[in-house]
Design an enzyme around this catalytic site. Structure first.
Site, short mmCIF file in Angstrom:
data_model
loop_
_atom_site.label_atom_id
_atom_site.label_comp_id
_atom_site.label_asym_id
_atom_site.label_seq_id
_atom_site.Cartn_x
_atom_site.Cartn_y
_atom_site.Cartn_z
N GLY A 187 -21.49 -30.64 58.66
CA GLY A 187 -21.86 -29.25 58.41
C GLY A 187 -22.25 -28.51 59.68
O GLY A 187 -21.88 -27.35 59.88
N GLN A 209 -28.27 -22.93 59.16
CA GLN A 209 -27.17 -23.17 60.10
C GLN A 209 -26.35 -21.90 60.34
O GLN A 209 -25.75 -21.75 61.41
CB GLN A 209 -26.27 -24.29 59.61
CG GLN A 209 -26.92 -25.67 59.67
CD GLN A 209 -26.05 -26.75 59.08
OE1 GLN A 209 -24.91 -26.51 58.69
NE2 GLN A 209 -26.60 -27.96 58.99
N ASN A 235 -31.53 -26.06 48.11
CA ASN A 235 -30.46 -26.22 49.12
C ASN A 235 -29.89 -27.62 49.14
O ASN A 235 -28.78 -27.85 49.65
CB ASN A 235 -31.00 -25.88 50.50
CG ASN A 235 -31.25 -24.39 50.68
OD1 ASN A 235 -31.10 -23.62 49.74
ND2 ASN A 235 -31.65 -23.98 51.86
N ASP A 284 -20.49 -37.48 62.88
CA ASP A 284 -20.68 -36.04 63.02
C ASP A 284 -20.54 -35.57 64.46
O ASP A 284 -19.92 -34.54 64.74
CB ASP A 284 -22.06 -35.64 62.48
CG ASP A 284 -22.06 -35.43 60.97
OD1 ASP A 284 -21.13 -35.95 60.31
OD2 ASP A 284 -22.98 -34.78 60.46
N LYS A 298 -25.65 -29.88 50.15
CA LYS A 298 -25.58 -30.74 51.33
C LYS A 298 -24.29 -31.57 51.25
O LYS A 298 -23.32 -31.17 50.62
CB LYS A 298 -26.83 -31.63 51.41
CG LYS A 298 -28.10 -30.85 51.65
CD LYS A 298 -28.17 -30.32 53.07
CE LYS A 298 -29.53 -29.74 53.40
NZ LYS A 298 -29.64 -29.33 54.81
N GLU A 299 -24.28 -32.77 51.87
CA GLU A 299 -23.08 -33.59 51.84
C GLU A 299 -22.62 -33.89 50.42
O GLU A 299 -21.45 -34.12 50.14
CB GLU A 299 -23.32 -34.90 52.60
CG GLU A 299 -23.23 -34.77 54.11
CD GLU A 299 -24.48 -34.24 54.76
OE1 GLU A 299 -24.63 -34.42 55.98
OE2 GLU A 299 -25.34 -33.63 54.07
N LYS A 327 -22.18 -41.66 59.41
CA LYS A 327 -22.21 -40.22 59.66
C LYS A 327 -23.28 -39.85 60.67
O LYS A 327 -23.09 -38.97 61.50
CB LYS A 327 -22.43 -39.47 58.34
CG LYS A 327 -22.27 -37.97 58.44
CD LYS A 327 -22.35 -37.34 57.07
CE LYS A 327 -21.89 -35.89 57.12
NZ LYS A 327 -22.77 -35.04 57.93
N ARG A 383 -25.92 -29.35 68.75
CA ARG A 383 -26.23 -28.09 69.42
C ARG A 383 -25.95 -28.21 70.92
O ARG A 383 -25.32 -27.34 71.52
CB ARG A 383 -27.70 -27.72 69.19
CG ARG A 383 -27.99 -27.17 67.79
CD ARG A 383 -29.47 -27.20 67.46
NE ARG A 383 -29.79 -26.47 66.24
CZ ARG A 383 -29.61 -26.93 65.00
NH1 ARG A 383 -29.08 -28.15 64.83
NH2 ARG A 383 -29.94 -26.22 63.94
#
Length: 419
Positions: A97, A172, A320, A53, A324-325, A400, A31
Site C-alpha cells: 500500500g 497515506q 480503517n 514491500d 488494509k491487506e 511482506k 518513504r
C-alpha cells in the site's frame, strides 16, 4: 514456504527469553527509498527493511531510471537524477500500500505514461481519494474501479498549487501528496477535507523523512501543510527498527512472562505503533476499551492478546482495518472464533474480544486463515504459544514485512511442525 504450506506452533513450557533484533521500519524504508529516488545524487540508507514491500518499491524505482544498489542485508544505495522516468511497462507493486500510493502521487510530476498496479489484493484496496485529488490538480489520471490499477499521463507539473484531500480512509494519501509536492514548481498547499485522518502519526514520519532530504514544510494549522518547491537533496539516512514488528515480540514477552531484548527501548521509537507498548505492558489487565485509530497495525497483536486478558476488550476507532491487506476486523474475528466459538464478535466496525485466561494450556485445534495478510499470521502465532493446536495457513506471507519472523521465534525456543 509457499501459499499452500501450514505451520503448527508448539506451545511453550516457560518464559521466552533472549535477544531479537526486529527488521527496519517498513514505513520509513519506503518513504526513504522514494525520497532518495527523487533526489539528485547518491543516498545511503542504512538499517533498512528488505522485504516484499520494499523490494517492490526498489524495483519500481529501478524501472524509472533510478540506480538502487544493495551492498548488504540492511542497506540501499540510491542514486537519482531528480526525476522518475516513464517506465516501459506497468509498475507492479504486489500488495504494498505504501509503495502504490506514494508512487501514484510521485509519478504525477513525471513526464509520460505511468501505470501503477498490484496483485489481486491490492486491486481491492481503495485509492479513489488520492486519484480525485490528483485530478483536481489537473493530472490526467484514471482508476475505473477506485482501486489500482491507476493510469497517469503526466506532463511534469500540477495545474494548481493547492489541493483538498479526504484522508479519512488512510493517512497515506496525505503522505503521498506531501512527498510529491516538494518536487512541484511552486509553493504548494494541502488541506484536509474534514478532521478525520487515519493514523496521523504517520504524517509525522513523512515530514521527518522529507526534512532529512532537504524539504521545507510548515503546518499553519492541524489540517493544512505548506510545502516549498525545494526538491530533494541526497543524504545518508538511518532507519529505525519496525515498531509494528516489535509488537509481536512485546506480546510474546508478556504472554509467556518472559524477557525479550529487542535492542531498542519503546520510548526511542518515532512510529505510531510504539504506543501499543503501554497497552501490551498492562496485560493481563488491558483496558476494557482500546482506541486503535492511531496504532492501527498493532491492533491484530493486541486483539490476540485480548483473548487471554482477564476481562473483555472492545476495540474502537478501527474502521480503517477493513481496507488494509485484508479486512482485518473480519480476519481477527474469524480466527478467534476458529479457536473457540464466541471468542470474538463484530459490532459495526468495533471488535469485541470475550477474553478467557483459561484458554492457556488447552488443546484447541484451529487452522487460522491469514487471508495472505502478514499481520494476521504473525499475531495469531502468539495464540499458539499458549494454546495447543494452532496452525497458521500460508505462513510465508510474513515475507511482506518480516521475512525472518519464524526464525526469530525459533531463536527464542519456539518449535513448529511444518506441512
Amino acid at each position: 514456504m509457499t501459499t499452500t504450506d501450514k505451520l503448527t506452533i508448539h506451545p511453550v513450557s516457560g518464559p521466552l527469553q533472549g535477544r531479537v533484533s526486529p527488521p527496519g521500519s517498513k514505513s520509513i524504508t519506503n518513504r526513504a527509498l522514494l525520497l532518495a529516488g527523487l533526489a539528485r545524487g547518491t543516498s545511503r540508507l542504512t538499517g533498512a527493511l528488505k522485504s516484499d514491500d520494499t523490494r517492490y518499491m526498489a524495483e519500481a524505482l529501478r524501472a524509472m531510471g533510478v540506480s538502487v544498489e544493495e551492498p548488504d542485508d540492511t542497506t540501499f544505495i540510491v542514486t537519482g537524477t531528480g526525476e522518475l522516468k516513464a517506465p516501459s511497462a506497468p509498475l507492479f507493486l504486489g500488495n504494498a500500500g505504501t509503495a502504490t500510493r506514494f508512487l501514484t502521487a510521485a509519478v504525477a510530476l513525471g513526464k509520460g505514461r505511468y501505470v501503477v498496479d498490484g496483485d489481486q489484493h491490492m486491486r481491492k484496496r481503495p485509492i479513489r481519494p488520492l486519484v480525485d485529488a490528483l485530478a483536481a490538480l489537473g493530472v490526467a489520471v484514471e482508476a475505473p474501479t477506485g482501486c489500482p490499477p491507476v493510469t497517469i499521463n503526466a506532463t511534469g507539473a500540477f495545474a494548481s498549487n493547492r489541493v483538498v484531500i479526504d484522508a479519512g480512509l488512510s493517512s497515506q494519501y496525505v503522505s503521498a501528496l506531501l512527498m510529491a509536492a516538494a518536487s512541484a514548481t511552486a509553493p504548494f498547499e494541502i488541506e484536509l477535507a474534514g478532521a478525520e485522518i487515519g493514523a496521523r502519526g504517520y504524517i509525522d514520519l513523512t515530514l521527518a523523512a522529507m526534512r532529512a532530504f532537504g524539504a521545507r514544510v510548515e503546518q499553519p494549522s492541524p489540517s493544512v501543510w505548506r510545502i516549498e518547491p525545494t526538491g530533494y537533496t541526497a543524504t545518508d539516512f538511518h532507519i529505525e527498527p519496525d515498531a509494528s514488528a516489535a509488537t509481536y515480540l512485546w506480546g510474546a514477552e508478556v504472554l509467556t512472562g518472559g524477557q525479550i531484548d529487542i535492542g531498542t527501548p519503546a520510548s526511542a521509537f518515532t512510529q505510531p505503533d510504539a504506543r501499543a507498548h503501554a497497552v501490551i505492558s498492562a496485560f493481563p489487565h488491558m483496558p476494557a476499551v482500546i482506541d486503535g485509530s492511531q496504532m492501527q497495525d498493532a491492533i491484530p497483536t493486541i486483539a490476540v492478546l485480548a483473548a487471554f486478558n482477564e476481562t473483555p476488550v472492545r476495540f474502537v476507532g478501527i474502521a480503517n482495518l477493513r481496507v488494509k491487506e485484508c479486512d482485518r476486523i473480519r480476519a481477527l474475528s474469524t480466527g478467534l472464533n476458529a479457536i473457540r466459538a464466541g471468542l470474538a464478535r463484530e459490532e459495526g466496525d468495533d471488535l469485541v474480544v470475550a477474553s478467557d485466561p483459561g484458554l492457556a494450556g488447552q488443546h484447541l485445534p484451529a487452522e487460522i486463515d491469514t487471508f495472505a495478510d502478514h499481520r494476521i499470521a504473525m499475531s495469531f502465532a502468539l495464540a499458539g504459544l499458549k494454546i495447543d493446536g494452532i496452525t497458521i495457513l500460508d505462513p510465508a506471507c510474513v515475507g511482506k514485512t518480516y521475512p525472518r519472523y519464524w526464525d526469530a521465534l525459533a531463536s527464542l525456543g519456539v518449535g513448529f511442525d511444518r506441512a
